[in-house]
Design an enzyme around this catalytic site. Sequence first.
Site, mmCIF file in Angstrom:
data_model
loop_
_atom_site.group_PDB
_atom_site.id
_atom_site.type_symbol
_atom_site.label_atom_id
_atom_site.label_comp_id
_atom_site.label_asym_id
_atom_site.label_seq_id
_atom_site.Cartn_x
_atom_site.Cartn_y
_atom_site.Cartn_z
ATOM 1 N N GLY A 1 39.038 56.351 59.495
ATOM 2 C CA GLY A 1 37.870 57.225 59.579
ATOM 3 C C GLY A 1 38.043 58.327 60.611
ATOM 4 O O GLY A 1 37.243 59.258 60.676
ATOM 5 N N SER B 1 43.837 55.385 56.180
ATOM 6 C CA SER B 1 42.729 54.768 55.438
ATOM 7 C C SER B 1 43.236 53.800 54.367
ATOM 8 O O SER B 1 44.431 53.764 54.041
ATOM 9 C CB SER B 1 41.891 55.852 54.769
ATOM 10 O OG SER B 1 42.619 56.368 53.669
ATOM 11 N N CYS B 2 42.301 53.071 53.787
ATOM 12 C CA CYS B 2 42.639 52.122 52.723
ATOM 13 C C CYS B 2 43.295 52.839 51.536
ATOM 14 O O CYS B 2 44.269 52.354 50.967
ATOM 15 C CB CYS B 2 41.394 51.382 52.271
ATOM 16 S SG CYS B 2 39.992 52.466 51.954
ATOM 17 N N ASN B 3 42.761 54.006 51.172
ATOM 18 C CA ASN B 3 43.337 54.748 50.044
ATOM 19 C C ASN B 3 44.746 55.239 50.361
ATOM 20 O O ASN B 3 45.649 55.134 49.524
ATOM 21 C CB ASN B 3 42.443 55.946 49.694
ATOM 22 C CG ASN B 3 41.282 55.539 48.810
ATOM 23 O OD1 ASN B 3 41.477 54.883 47.798
ATOM 24 N ND2 ASN B 3 40.073 55.929 49.183
ATOM 25 N N GLY C 1 45.412 62.923 49.611
ATOM 26 C CA GLY C 1 46.819 63.317 49.446
ATOM 27 C C GLY C 1 47.376 63.896 50.742
ATOM 28 O O GLY C 1 48.475 63.544 51.183
ATOM 29 N N HIS D 1 38.602 50.339 45.141
ATOM 30 C CA HIS D 1 38.914 51.688 44.678
ATOM 31 C C HIS D 1 39.951 51.556 43.557
ATOM 32 O O HIS D 1 40.728 50.599 43.529
ATOM 33 C CB HIS D 1 39.587 52.521 45.765
ATOM 34 C CG HIS D 1 38.805 52.704 47.027
ATOM 35 N ND1 HIS D 1 37.538 53.217 47.067
ATOM 36 C CD2 HIS D 1 39.147 52.485 48.319
ATOM 37 C CE1 HIS D 1 37.123 53.301 48.321
ATOM 38 N NE2 HIS D 1 38.083 52.856 49.107
ATOM 39 N N GLN E 1 39.390 47.868 49.468
ATOM 40 C CA GLN E 1 39.184 48.803 50.580
ATOM 41 C C GLN E 1 38.958 48.117 51.911
ATOM 42 O O GLN E 1 39.326 48.643 52.958
ATOM 43 C CB GLN E 1 38.007 49.746 50.268
ATOM 44 C CG GLN E 1 36.614 49.135 50.346
ATOM 45 C CD GLN E 1 36.204 48.361 49.116
ATOM 46 O OE1 GLN E 1 36.898 48.386 48.100
ATOM 47 N NE2 GLN E 1 35.076 47.654 49.183
#
Length: 344
Positions: free
Chosen positions: A112, A141-143, A196, A221, A305
């Site tokens: 975050g 982050s998780c993504n 990205g 996600h 996530q």
Amino acid sequence: MIKVAINGYGTIGKRVADAVDAQDDMSIIGVTKTSPSFGCNLAVSKNFPIYCTNDEESKIEAFGKQGYTCHGGISDLLNLADIVVDCSPGKMGLSNLEKYKKAGIKHIFQGGEKHDLTGLSYTSCANHQSALNEAGARVVSCNTTGLSRTLVPLYDACGELSVECTMIRRAADPGDSSRGPINAIKPVLEVPSHHGIDLMTVKPEIKINSLAVAVPTTLMHLHSIVADLPDGHNLTTNSIIDLWKKQPRVIVMNGSENRITSTAEVMEMARDMGRKWGDLHEIFVWEEGVSLKGNRLYYFQAIHQESDVIPENIDCIRALMGTVADWKESVEITDSAISKYYGL
Ligand code: NAD
């Protein structure tokens, strides 16, 4: 023993605390809460000393009034620790960083926060070496962690990658009643999205653009990914599947054969696995969703996530403390200790 403080014992903080507790080379020295609430009970049951995120006497005393022992403020905790894992809600990093610098201790932030906060972003498979003995880092982050797990080994196998992906994001975590949407598909009108760009903070060699939409689900996600490989890559759909099957923290399964056709069944499988909270530290790839057509690769992957970043925080502690230089060795230590901890 590395003495670890957790600042912010929420969704991520409580999971990192358990993962630290599982390891033989580190221990929890204390966890912080802003005020007494039901989350303190978990810390009490684990024997993690509770501290207040604030140094104000009245805020520290508030814990005692609710029957919890509070051992002091954040400054007291930082004085005891070798490293702090900051799991506060995003965008609080800057003010917390001042405290860590004042205390002179190593620090890890979460996704975050912005890359610029520490100037070093981290994920185990992409850049463990570059974090060795550094003062601070941000676990992405998780993504971004999910993108790294499959794209970094793919890049390493073919030497060049150009990626377009769409992140289909959960609206809220299961324990969160304040976010949405609950009946809409909400495009993130920041184009391209930050995901990205964030991957390039840990693996700048991969060219990637992303779009994101939020959908009314809390479980996971999902990423829809299109990657262009260079001429002469010598890979096939099957060799890419094999590559990911060998990659730590990636699960590749045939969805139709196993009746895992959506994120609902993926999370049901995770609950069967038996990690606490039904966590899935691995990235899930549907085998029959992987398809290489010429130089263009298509695939889907699902990300839990709340938990894929948890083992990364443990590897990052070892990197900053300079205790394990090889990322695969750290991953092996981390993951087998967590499995043993939960009796798996
Ligand atoms: P959360 O709201 O569940 O927990 C945050 C905790 O920090 C709470 O206990 C809160 O009381 C406490 N806190 C509040 N102010 C604080 C302060 N000034 N200092 C220290 N602690 C404070 O949040 P979360 O979901 O655990 O997110 C933590 C971080 O992890 C964020 O950077 C977030 O972006 C990142 N992250 C979250 C997820 C997820 O799915 N939840 C996934 C990956 C990364």
